[in-house]
Design a protein around this motif. Structure first.
Motif, short mmCIF file in Angstrom:
data_model
loop_
_atom_site.label_atom_id
_atom_site.label_comp_id
_atom_site.label_asym_id
_atom_site.label_seq_id
_atom_site.Cartn_x
_atom_site.Cartn_y
_atom_site.Cartn_z
N TRP A 426 -12.75 3.44 7.59
CA TRP A 426 -11.35 2.33 7.27
C TRP A 426 -10.26 3.27 7.83
N ASN A 427 -10.49 5.06 7.39
CA ASN A 427 -9.29 5.75 7.16
C ASN A 427 -8.47 5.06 5.78
N VAL A 428 -9.11 5.39 4.76
CA VAL A 428 -8.51 5.24 3.78
C VAL A 428 -7.55 5.44 2.95
N LYS A 429 -7.23 6.85 3.29
CA LYS A 429 -7.26 8.04 3.11
C LYS A 429 -5.30 7.62 3.30
N ASP A 430 -5.02 7.17 4.58
CA ASP A 430 -3.68 6.83 4.75
C ASP A 430 -3.10 5.56 3.77
N LEU A 431 -3.32 4.95 3.05
CA LEU A 431 -3.29 3.73 1.99
C LEU A 431 -2.61 4.56 0.70
N ILE A 432 -2.86 5.39 0.05
CA ILE A 432 -2.38 5.94 -0.51
C ILE A 432 -0.87 5.93 -0.40
N VAL A 433 -0.34 5.99 0.64
CA VAL A 433 0.94 5.95 0.65
C VAL A 433 1.88 4.66 -0.01
N LEU A 434 0.84 3.37 1.16
CA LEU A 434 1.44 1.98 0.41
C LEU A 434 1.42 1.62 -1.18
N SER A 435 -0.42 2.30 -1.63
CA SER A 435 -0.85 1.65 -3.16
C SER A 435 -0.31 3.01 -3.76
N ASP A 436 0.14 3.65 -3.59
CA ASP A 436 0.64 4.83 -4.62
C ASP A 436 1.87 5.08 -5.00
N VAL A 437 2.17 5.66 -3.97
CA VAL A 437 3.53 6.84 -3.73
C VAL A 437 5.11 5.42 -3.32
N HIS A 438 4.38 4.53 -3.09
CA HIS A 438 5.31 3.63 -2.17
C HIS A 438 5.53 3.10 -3.72
N ARG A 439 4.18 2.44 -4.87
CA ARG A 439 4.27 1.61 -5.73
C ARG A 439 5.22 2.16 -6.34
N VAL A 440 5.42 4.10 -7.23
CA VAL A 440 5.84 4.51 -8.09
C VAL A 440 7.48 4.55 -8.13
N PHE A 441 6.96 5.25 -6.58
CA PHE A 441 9.17 4.75 -6.27
C PHE A 441 9.59 3.94 -7.57
N ALA A 442 9.09 2.69 -6.77
CA ALA A 442 9.88 1.27 -8.25
C ALA A 442 10.24 2.19 -8.70
N VAL A 443 9.68 2.54 -10.33
CA VAL A 443 9.42 2.91 -11.49
C VAL A 443 10.44 4.56 -11.69
N ASP A 444 10.14 4.74 -11.03
CA ASP A 444 10.81 6.42 -11.10
C ASP A 444 12.26 7.02 -10.28
#
Length: 971
Positions: A426-444
């Protein structure tokens, strides 16, 4: 835990009804208690103080008395509990209440002489024992225990308060025994009940959710994470039911209690653990099982779900993930079993109870016919998240909740590693960028954000603790730990983890203890760092926000600045580092040449690696391993734009997603022109990878929120439709006219994006397709829509349909026996454009017989996401806030999601004033875990107002120009 106004006359009536209902509940529970115990002379009602004169329990505001403080004193330390609980799975015939009765004995050591015992208890009714609420004895026969001279309940700080006629002796051990009754309510907290229908019969499950502060609702306990102990659990339950707890079953036998023939199941004592990780469940569930290297793995769920094979995927993936973490931590799983159970009613996604993990059904059960590939990924990642906690969180536990981020952030990071082991293709490790990094930028990026680690004294009340379960703790925590692992290397990172876990096993630690062990690993390995682990990471942990790194490729100068979505907002929170960070910067040049890592420690510095000449470009934050955004000089932006235009594959796929996300957010912060961000989307008609498209659609969602009620909407739709048509046709051809499924995991995701955006922008072929599929289901009553496509097909068909389509979907939702399918329908029902249907649907959310309590707030948010439902949802929440807040629990984690969800479209002065009025009008009611979210919503609204004022005309002109047909691809 996995990875939620004005006061009208009507609201006043609701408040009165609520008050009356609460009083009736108290009275009824008291009656039931007397019936169950049949010891009228010993009864203590919920309002009894427990003394001979029966004063009321204190509800005064906290003062300087020990029992008016929220933290336990350090005078007593528990070592073990013996707890016996009897949940009733049928309501009392007279009151209709479900209850549980219990007995508890806690053994504790006196660390400091004291004549006061404080132990947490909330919403429990205590039986009189020798005219008091408890009985105290000494373990040492040579030491007499003092007598309890008075007992009372402090409801505000949630204590059973026992005042003694003498002092407990230091270093001596005592037993405290209590008998009590509680309501087995449907409030999703503590010891509660979950209900479901099976073969036309209502079934009841008695289950638990203790985190963070609800173990005290099940039995009196020292309910703080550092107060670890061993627990001996016994459950009394009806024949035909199964009892589960953290430990293995030790024995089960017939038992007669209060004239009833029941079953008594005792469990092996737990390892030393915190109260919030306890679990006990009584149900009629079935299970499947396996054994991996001597560890028993069982998946429990409703019997039809087990019979239907819905637990097989979880069973097959648990073993490999468990073994992966044993290797990752270099520490064997410390328990003999790993039970996982899917519950019909569960407020969180999942909970890492040690040895008995609880899940929502959608987070554990997979069905080949109904589940999409995104459902499968969610199950794999949540299982990995919870299993990661078995070591990081359970074996070694935070000392206090101010360090929650370390617990949840770590699990949120390594869940991708565990899921990658389960599904390596799945190459799922890359998806942390969309699901966590970019997601939390909006709040932080808001001034109302908060640091990862708070001061211990600032986190005291249960509501303050619940408020920490937010995107900062989970996603920012994951992001900075991923950055740390990257610059240390995974080898050094895991060496430090191993010694940390070994040294603090079965105990408690703080985040600085982890830094110590990572530094030891760095020193032992000879790794070169620019500074110590402490100094580097404290800049990311002890101050909120993150930097934007600006690179001048002409001079090689690199500078940093605190990134704020609204650069005019005032930062009132002081930072120990003056909002500067120690930043690791990985970069590459044209041709894929990777530069050595450079460290930016000051406001600015010059690096030769950042200089370019000719057609060369620099791309910083390679693979987005750093928790920061990147800006460039205009020439470098132009060269990157040209690279996207001529050969977008020369830029790694993760960084193509990064360029889109950084550009749009830099534009919102007035660092670059909005038109520059929009220009980046022009290459998308050639893009076929999921991550850049998903990044673009996430950012265009902001444009929809800001402009779907204005004249910009039409030109924007025309432009986006033009850009998505090549992608739509690409998947049409790949899937042989939609008759097969793409092979790749990411391709399956992007096929959904292609259909979703094509239909959303009004592409007739797409809308015809979704209507056709949905109508075939209606006419044939056979659903042939692929699970991957159901959410978007359902939504678009209901949006373009009317009453018939909505009613059909509602009937399918009501009768759905697969939770994942029910979730798809529940979301899609919010897509209708009929206001009266949306209003009716909103009313359904506050009726648990229509919409489960666990789903109420997310359903309201779904409706608010619909431009037609936005104002309806906001009016609904304002008018019923007190009912929602009190009826759905002040500590619910979903209140922050609710407030953010119904206000994210706000972009006018009128809406801002309504939001402020809502805060004022409900200040006495409170906002619980949504308190910070409300401040963030106000700040976000102010930012949105400014952004629209400054950008509306330019954006509209750009979309009008670029939407023209057959225009050459120019930058």
């Amino acid at each position: 835990m996995g990875k939620g106004f004005f006061i009208s006359k009507a609201l006043g009536v609701v408040a009165i009804i609520l008050g009356a209902g609460a009083l009736a509940t108290i009275i009824a529970l008291s009656v039931v208690y007397s019936q169950e115990k049949a010891k009228n002379n010993n009864q203590v009602s919920p309002t009894d103080g427990g003394t001979t004169s029966k004063p009321p329990a204190t509800t005064s505001s906290p003062s300087n008395e020990p029992w008016d403080k929220y933290r336990l004193p350090k005078s007593l330390m528990p070592s073990q509990y013996n707890v016996s609980l009897w949940p009733r799975l049928r309501p009392n015939s007279e009151t209709g209440l479900y209850i549980f009765t219990g007995e508890s004995s806690v053994e504790f050591k006196c660390a400091e002489e004291t004549d006061l015992i404080l132990i947490h208890a909330n919403k429990l009714n205590f039986t009189k024992l020798e005219n008091q609420m408890a009985r105290l004895t000494s373990v040492n026969s040579g030491v007499k225990a003092p007598s309890i001279k008075s007992s009372l309940l402090q409801n505000v700080t949630q204590y059973l308060v026992l005042q003694l006629d003498g002092k407990l002796m230091k270093d001596h051990i005592y037993h405290l025994y209590t008998e009590f009754t509680g309501e087995l309510a449907d409030d999703l907290g503590g010891f509660y009940r979950s209900e479901y229908m099976e073969d036309g019969e209502k079934k009841v499950v008695a289950t638990t959710q203790m985190q963070p502060t609800d173990a005290r609702k099940a039995f009196p306990c020292f309910d703080e994470p550092a107060m670890k102990a061993i627990f001996h659990i016994t459950l009394i339950h009806d024949h035909g039911t199964v009892a589960l707890s953290n430990g293995e079953q030790k024995e089960s036998s017939n038992f007669t209690k209060d004239g009833q023939n029941v079953q008594k199941t005792a469990f092996e004592p737990t390892v030393k653990m915190s109260t919030y990780l306890l679990a006990f469940i009584v149900s009629e569930f079935g299970y499947i099982n396996d054994t991996i290297d001597g560890v028993s793995i069982r998946i429990f769920a409703r019997k039809p779900a087990i019979a239907g094979g819905q637990g097989l995927y979880a069973l097959n993936k648990t073993g490999p993930i468990l073994k992966f973490f044993e290797n990752y931590y270099s520490y064997k799983y410390p328990l003999p079993k790993s039970d996982q159970i899917a519950l019909p009613d569960f407020n969180a996604g999942a909970m890492e109870n040690w040895g008995l993990i609880t899940y929502r059904e959608t987070a554990l059960l997979y069905d080949e016919v109904y589940s999409s590939n995104s459902n499968k990924q969610r199950i794999a990642t949540i299982i990995a998240h919870e299993l990661a906690h078995m070591w990081f969180g359970n074996l070694v536990t935070l000392r206090w909740w101010n360090d929650l981020w370390l617990n949840e952030g770590f699990a949120s990071y390594v869940e991708y590693l565990g899921a990658n082991k389960a599904e390596p293709n799945w190459n799922v490790k890359d998806l942390i960028v969309l699901s966590d990094v970019h997601r939390v930028f909006a709040v932080d990026a808001l001034v109302s954000s908060h640091p990862l680690s708070s001061k211990e004294e600032d986190i005291q009340k249960p509501a303050q603790i619940s408020e920490l379960f937010d995107a900062i703790s989970y996603s920012k925590g994951a992001s900075v730990l991923r950055m740390l692992s990257d610059f240390l290397t995974e080898e050094v990172f895991t060496i430090g983890l191993k010694t940390y876990l070994t040294d603090f096993a079965f105990g408690n630690a703080g985040y600085t203890d982890l830094w110590d062990h990572l530094q030891m690993a760095v020193d032992a390995n000879g790794t070169e760092l620019n500074d110590t682990v402490h100094n580097i990471m404290n800049t990311w942990v002890l101050q909120m926000g993150f930097p934007v790194v600006t690179i001048n490729t002409k001079t090689g100068n690199v500078s940093q600045k605190h990134f704020l979505l609204d650069p005019e907002s005032k930062v009132t929170v002081e930072s120990p580092f003056k909002y500067e960070w120690i930043i690791p910067i990985k970069s590459m040049n044209i041709g894929g040449i990777q530069n050595p890592i450079v460290w930016l420690k000051d406001k600015s510095a010059t690096f030769d690696e950042m200089k370019t000449s000719g057609a060369d470009w620099v791309l910083a934050n390679l693979d987005v391993v750093g928790y920061y955004r990147v800006n460039y000089d205009q020439d470098n932006w132009d060269r990157l734009l040209n690279a996207l235009k001529t050969n977008h594959l020369s830029i790694p796929v993760i960084n193509r997603a990064q360029l889109v996300d950084d550009a749009f957010n830099l534009a919102r912060a007035k660092i670059i022109p909005t038109v520059l961000a929009l220009k980046i989307t022009k290459y998308l008609n050639k893009e076929r990878d999921y991550m850049p498209w998903e990044s673009a659609l996430t950012n265009m969602d902001f444009f929809y929120l800001m402009f779907d009620r204005s004249e910009v909407y039409g030109p924007m739709q025309n432009y986006l439709r033009k850009q998505v048509i090549p992608l739509f046709e690409y998947y049409e051809n790949m899937t042989d006219n939609w008759n097969k499924v793409p092979d790749g995991h990411m391709d399956q995701y992007n096929q959904v994006n292609a259909i979703s955006l094509a239909c959303r922008t009004g592409l007739e072929e797409c809308q015809h397709l979704t209507k056709l599929w949905f109508n075939q289901w209606i006419t044939t009553n056979k659903n042939q829509i692929h699970p991957n496509l159901r959410s978007t097909v359902y939504c678009n068909a209901i949006a373009t349909g009317g009453f018939e389509e909505w009613e059909f979907a509602w009937s399918k939702f009501v009768n759905a026996t697969i939770a994942i399918e029910a979730d798809k329908l529940r979301s899609a029902l919010a897509c209708t454009k009929q206001p009266w249907l949306l209003n009716r649907y909103l009313e359904y959310t506050l009726d648990p017989n229509m919409i489960r309590k666990q789903d109420a707030t997310s359903t309201i948010v779904y409706i608010a996401n619909n431009v037609v439902g936005h104002s309806l949802a906001w009016d609904f929440v304002r008018a019923r806030w007190e009912f929602i807040f009190k009826g759905y629990g002040g500590g619910s984690f979903s209140f922050s999601n609710l407030i953010n969800g119904v206000t994210k479209r706000f972009s006018t002065e009128f809406e801002l004033q309504q939001l402020k009025q809502f805060k004022t009008d409900n200040s006495e009611v409170g906002f619980g875990s949504g308190t910070l979210a409300l401040d963030q919503s106000i700040e976000r609204t102010i930012s949105n107002i400014k952004w629209i004022t400054e950008n509306k005309q330019n954006v509209m002109d750009w979309f009008k120009t670029e939407a023209k047909p057959n225009e050459a691809l120019l930058f």
